[in-house]
Design a protein around this motif. Structure first.
Motif, PDB file in Angstrom:
ATOM      1  N   PHE A  22       0.830  -1.199   0.000  1.00  0.00           N
ATOM      2  CA  PHE A  22       0.000   0.000   0.000  1.00  0.00           C
ATOM      3  C   PHE A  22       0.867   1.251   0.000  1.00  0.00           C
ATOM      4  N   LEU A  23       1.871   1.289   0.868  1.00  0.00           N
ATOM      5  CA  LEU A  23       2.725   2.473   0.969  1.00  0.00           C
ATOM      6  C   LEU A  23       3.479   2.736  -0.333  1.00  0.00           C
ATOM      7  N   PHE A  49       1.051   4.122  -2.868  1.00  0.00           N
ATOM      8  CA  PHE A  49       0.669   5.494  -2.549  1.00  0.00           C
ATOM      9  C   PHE A  49       1.778   6.462  -2.954  1.00  0.00           C
ATOM     10  N   LEU A  71       1.779   6.894  -6.622  1.00  0.00           N
ATOM     11  CA  LEU A  71       0.694   7.790  -7.013  1.00  0.00           C
ATOM     12  C   LEU A  71       1.154   9.247  -6.902  1.00  0.00           C
ATOM     13  N   ILE A  72       1.801   9.580  -5.807  1.00  0.00           N
ATOM     14  CA  ILE A  72       2.321  10.942  -5.628  1.00  0.00           C
ATOM     15  C   ILE A  72       3.352  11.245  -6.717  1.00  0.00           C
ATOM     16  N   PHE A  97       4.160   9.801   6.296  1.00  0.00           N
ATOM     17  CA  PHE A  97       2.746   9.423   6.206  1.00  0.00           C
ATOM     18  C   PHE A  97       2.363   8.354   7.219  1.00  0.00           C
ATOM     19  N   SER A  98       3.234   7.393   7.448  1.00  0.00           N
ATOM     20  CA  SER A  98       2.837   6.222   8.252  1.00  0.00           C
ATOM     21  C   SER A  98       3.245   6.318   9.707  1.00  0.00           C
ATOM     22  N   TRP A 143      -1.028  15.919   0.720  1.00  0.00           N
ATOM     23  CA  TRP A 143      -1.555  14.573   0.541  1.00  0.00           C
ATOM     24  C   TRP A 143      -2.005  13.884   1.829  1.00  0.00           C
ATOM     25  N   TYR A 176      -5.771  12.727   2.089  1.00  0.00           N
ATOM     26  CA  TYR A 176      -6.051  11.646   1.142  1.00  0.00           C
ATOM     27  C   TYR A 176      -5.402  10.346   1.613  1.00  0.00           C
ATOM     28  N   TYR A 177      -4.172  10.433   2.125  1.00  0.00           N
ATOM     29  CA  TYR A 177      -3.493   9.253   2.668  1.00  0.00           C
ATOM     30  C   TYR A 177      -4.326   8.637   3.790  1.00  0.00           C
ATOM     31  N   GLN A 196      -7.360   6.849   2.377  1.00  0.00           N
ATOM     32  CA  GLN A 196      -6.989   5.627   1.656  1.00  0.00           C
ATOM     33  C   GLN A 196      -6.470   4.547   2.594  1.00  0.00           C
ATOM     34  N   TRP A 197      -5.675   4.944   3.600  1.00  0.00           N
ATOM     35  CA  TRP A 197      -5.127   3.965   4.535  1.00  0.00           C
ATOM     36  C   TRP A 197      -6.242   3.337   5.364  1.00  0.00           C
TER      37      TRP A 197
END
Length: 126
Positions: free
Chosen positions: A25-26, A29, A32-33, A55-56, A93, A96-97, A100-101
């Motif tokens: 997933f990461l 993502f 995508l960026i 992000f995580s 982002w 959105y992250y 989605q997460w």
């Protein structure tokens, strides 16, 4: 094997499954960026690592995976620019992250539960 050993083995397998799925997933993502934002520069493994950590919540993924997915010869960004780039991208982002997460985590948990049930069935003595 006794019950505790089975439980430990199953827990380890399911934990590994969840870790691999989170990693997928990461990476997707961050890609995508890269497709949406980074027209002048290419994603580097170091930039990807910093974005993933931002992000995580400082969770990381394997450097080997990052290099495999993002390293390209002649692909570098000056270190001082990385922090500015990461800060800017995360600011744009993050919402959105999070959205989605949340969805991905639900799917991963469902798949992990199915995986766990399958492992338990396979490990049952015949």
């Amino acid at each position: 094997m006794n019950r505790m050993e089975y439980a430990g083995k199953i827990g380890g397998l399911v934990g590994g499954f969840k870790r691999r799925e989170r990693q997928k997933f990461l990476i997707m993502f961050v890609k995508l960026i890269e497709m949406d934002e980074l027209h002048e520069i290419r994603m580097t493994s170091n930039l990807a690592k910093k974005l993933i950590a931002a992000f995580s919540g400082c969770k990381s993924i394997s450097n080997d995976v990052l290099i495999k997915e993002f390293a390209k010869s002649g692909n570098s960004v000056k270190q001082q620019n990385l922090d500015m780039i990461v800060h800017s991208l995360v600011k744009r982002w993050q919402d959105y992250y999070n959205e989605q997460w949340k969805e991905a985590k639900i799917k991963i948990d469902i798949e992990a539960d199915k995986y766990k049930k399958r492992i338990i069935e396979e490990m049952r003595p015949q």
